[in-house]
Design an enzyme around this catalytic site. Sequence first.
Site, PDB file in Angstrom:
ATOM      1  N   GLY A  46       0.819  -1.211   0.000  1.00  0.00           N
ATOM      2  CA  GLY A  46       0.000   0.000   0.000  1.00  0.00           C
ATOM      3  C   GLY A  46       0.849   1.255   0.000  1.00  0.00           C
ATOM      4  N   GLN A  51       2.953   9.874   1.241  1.00  0.00           N
ATOM      5  CA  GLN A  51       4.252   9.195   1.214  1.00  0.00           C
ATOM      6  C   GLN A  51       5.082   9.561  -0.019  1.00  0.00           C
ATOM      7  OE1 GLN A  51       2.484   5.165   2.195  1.00  0.00           O
ATOM      8  NE2 GLN A  51       4.461   5.005   3.193  1.00  0.00           N
ATOM      9  N   CYS A  93       6.055  -0.625   6.559  1.00  0.00           N
ATOM     10  CA  CYS A  93       5.644   0.619   5.902  1.00  0.00           C
ATOM     11  C   CYS A  93       6.782   1.058   4.996  1.00  0.00           C
ATOM     12  CB  CYS A  93       5.368   1.681   6.975  1.00  0.00           C
ATOM     13  SG  CYS A  93       4.912   3.289   6.300  1.00  0.00           S
ATOM     14  N   LEU A  94       6.444   1.489   3.774  1.00  0.00           N
ATOM     15  CA  LEU A  94       7.499   1.907   2.837  1.00  0.00           C
ATOM     16  C   LEU A  94       8.275   3.122   3.351  1.00  0.00           C
ATOM     17  CD1 LEU A  94       5.655   1.416  -0.577  1.00  0.00           C
ATOM     18  CD2 LEU A  94       7.499  -0.001   0.370  1.00  0.00           C
ATOM     19  N   HIS A 135      -3.979   0.694   7.777  1.00  0.00           N
ATOM     20  CA  HIS A 135      -2.644   1.310   7.828  1.00  0.00           C
ATOM     21  C   HIS A 135      -2.582   2.544   6.913  1.00  0.00           C
ATOM     22  CE1 HIS A 135       1.929   1.067   7.863  1.00  0.00           C
ATOM     23  NE2 HIS A 135       1.703   1.838   6.815  1.00  0.00           N
ATOM     24  N   GLU A 136      -3.080   2.375   5.683  1.00  0.00           N
ATOM     25  CA  GLU A 136      -3.028   3.491   4.727  1.00  0.00           C
ATOM     26  C   GLU A 136      -3.955   4.618   5.155  1.00  0.00           C
ATOM     27  OE1 GLU A 136      -0.614   3.590   2.759  1.00  0.00           O
ATOM     28  OE2 GLU A 136      -0.114   1.493   3.052  1.00  0.00           O
ATOM     29  N   HIS A 139      -2.347   6.962   7.470  1.00  0.00           N
ATOM     30  CA  HIS A 139      -1.423   7.929   6.847  1.00  0.00           C
ATOM     31  C   HIS A 139      -2.151   9.234   6.528  1.00  0.00           C
ATOM     32  CE1 HIS A 139       2.470   6.031   6.354  1.00  0.00           C
ATOM     33  NE2 HIS A 139       1.948   4.937   5.820  1.00  0.00           N
TER      34      HIS A 139
HETATM   35 NI    NI Z   1       2.822   3.075   5.624  1.00  0.00          NI
END
Ligand code: NI
Length: 167
Positions: A46, A51, A93-94, A135-136, A139
């Site tokens: 995701g 991000q 997480c990226l 999770h997304e 953000h």
């Molecule tokens: Ni993330």
Amino acid sequence: MAERPIVIYGDPVLREVSKPVDSVNQQVKDLVSDMTDTLRKARGLGLAAVQIGVPRRVFLVDLSALDVRETLRVFINPEIVSASGEVELEEGCLSFPDLYQKIVRPATVTVRALDADGKPFEMTAEGMAARAILHEYDHLEGKLFIDYLSPLTRQLLKGRLKKLAAC
Ligand code: NI
């Protein structure tokens, strides 16, 4: 369109509350296209717009990574309709390269959003798909998965987080 650099923990933009999208115009479609390229290149599950440094209420979850019958889904101006149950799953997480932690979150989630064409849809997800959506969504609120860690775990990770933030 093009791949864009992923913002890493320590950048204050990750703490911003993302603004709603007024209309799914060409600019938003270009953003979604860049996000898709970025997510695919990073081989992530995701990605939220913030991000790549754009604090707008847009995120992607690549459900095809979990279920071959599924696709990459685009969520614009998403709302969590309901969430239930509780499950502990390992999460990454990226924006936190190589950091994986077990986090407790709802097991099932129902979300309502606009798709890439601006059409409303609603879906219920469980397992890793629910996990990725929650999770997304966080953000968009400027919330990060490390916020769920116990004070002790955060203390133990302090050095690694400091290193990430210094990148
Ligand atoms: Ni993330």
